[in-house]
Write an enzyme that holds these catalytic residues in place. Structure first.
Site, PDB file in Angstrom:
ATOM      1  N   HIS A 101       7.795   4.235  10.132  1.00  0.00           N
ATOM      2  CA  HIS A 101       7.155   3.892  11.397  1.00  0.00           C
ATOM      3  C   HIS A 101       6.330   2.623  11.278  1.00  0.00           C
ATOM      4  CE1 HIS A 101       4.162   6.634   9.443  1.00  0.00           C
ATOM      5  NE2 HIS A 101       3.259   5.793   9.921  1.00  0.00           N
ATOM      6  N   HIS A 129      -0.465  -0.609  10.391  1.00  0.00           N
ATOM      7  CA  HIS A 129       0.243  -0.475   9.110  1.00  0.00           C
ATOM      8  C   HIS A 129       1.725  -0.269   9.323  1.00  0.00           C
ATOM      9  CE1 HIS A 129      -0.781   3.869   9.908  1.00  0.00           C
ATOM     10  NE2 HIS A 129       0.422   4.077   9.400  1.00  0.00           N
ATOM     11  N   GLU A 178       1.797   1.985   4.085  1.00  0.00           N
ATOM     12  CA  GLU A 178       1.803   3.410   3.788  1.00  0.00           C
ATOM     13  C   GLU A 178       3.150   3.743   3.160  1.00  0.00           C
ATOM     14  OE1 GLU A 178       1.784   5.824   7.371  1.00  0.00           O
ATOM     15  OE2 GLU A 178       1.067   7.582   6.290  1.00  0.00           O
TER      16      GLU A 178
HETATM   17 CO    CO Z   1       1.311   6.003   9.325  1.00  0.00          CO
END
Ligand code: CO
Length: 134
Positions: free
Chosen positions: A7, A79, A130
């Protein structure tokens, strides 16, 4: 080592307005807002054919994205999340290569119920990364 882009997370000052924009202007499949108190965010998931966009809004006084929105009042990309098969192996490889792993280096359970780690943005061209074990 990294696999799919799981994502892109975007911090937004107005969650309802951002969700409506993705749904109505961009014609995306947009889910309901969901509070995630343990992560200090309210999230709206935007499902795309090849990945997701997560619209993030601070929840609670100690939300980790509050400071980001203070610096970027109009919102911004917060992120990127990449998938890995083995998060501890990925962490060890990153540490050996000199990358900084945030939060002490022990994986935590992320917003999707899977172990995640965050990498210092200064090590990745200003981008908070991440990694999530899938
Ligand atoms: Co995330």
């Amino acid at each position: 080592m990294i696999g799919r882009l799981n994502h892109v997370a975007i911090a937004v000052p107005d969650l309802a307005a951002a969700a409506a924009q993705y749904r109505d202007m961009l014609g995306a499949r947009v889910g309901p807002a969901r509070d995630e108190p343990e992560h200090g965010v309210t999230v709206v998931f935007v499902d795309l054919p090849n990945t997701k966009v997560e619209l993030l809004h601070p929840l609670g006084a100690t939300s980790p994205i509050r400071g980001f929105l203070e610096k970027n009042p109009g919102g911004g990309i917060h992120h990127l999340c990449f998938e890995v098969e083995d998060i501890r192996a990925a962490r060890d490889r990153l540490l050996a290569a000199g990358a900084r792993v945030l939060g002490g280096g022990e994986p935590k359970i992320g917003a999707h119920g899977k172990p995640v780690l965050f990498l210092h943005p200064k090590d990745f061209a200003g981008t908070l990364i991440e990694i999530e074990q899938v």
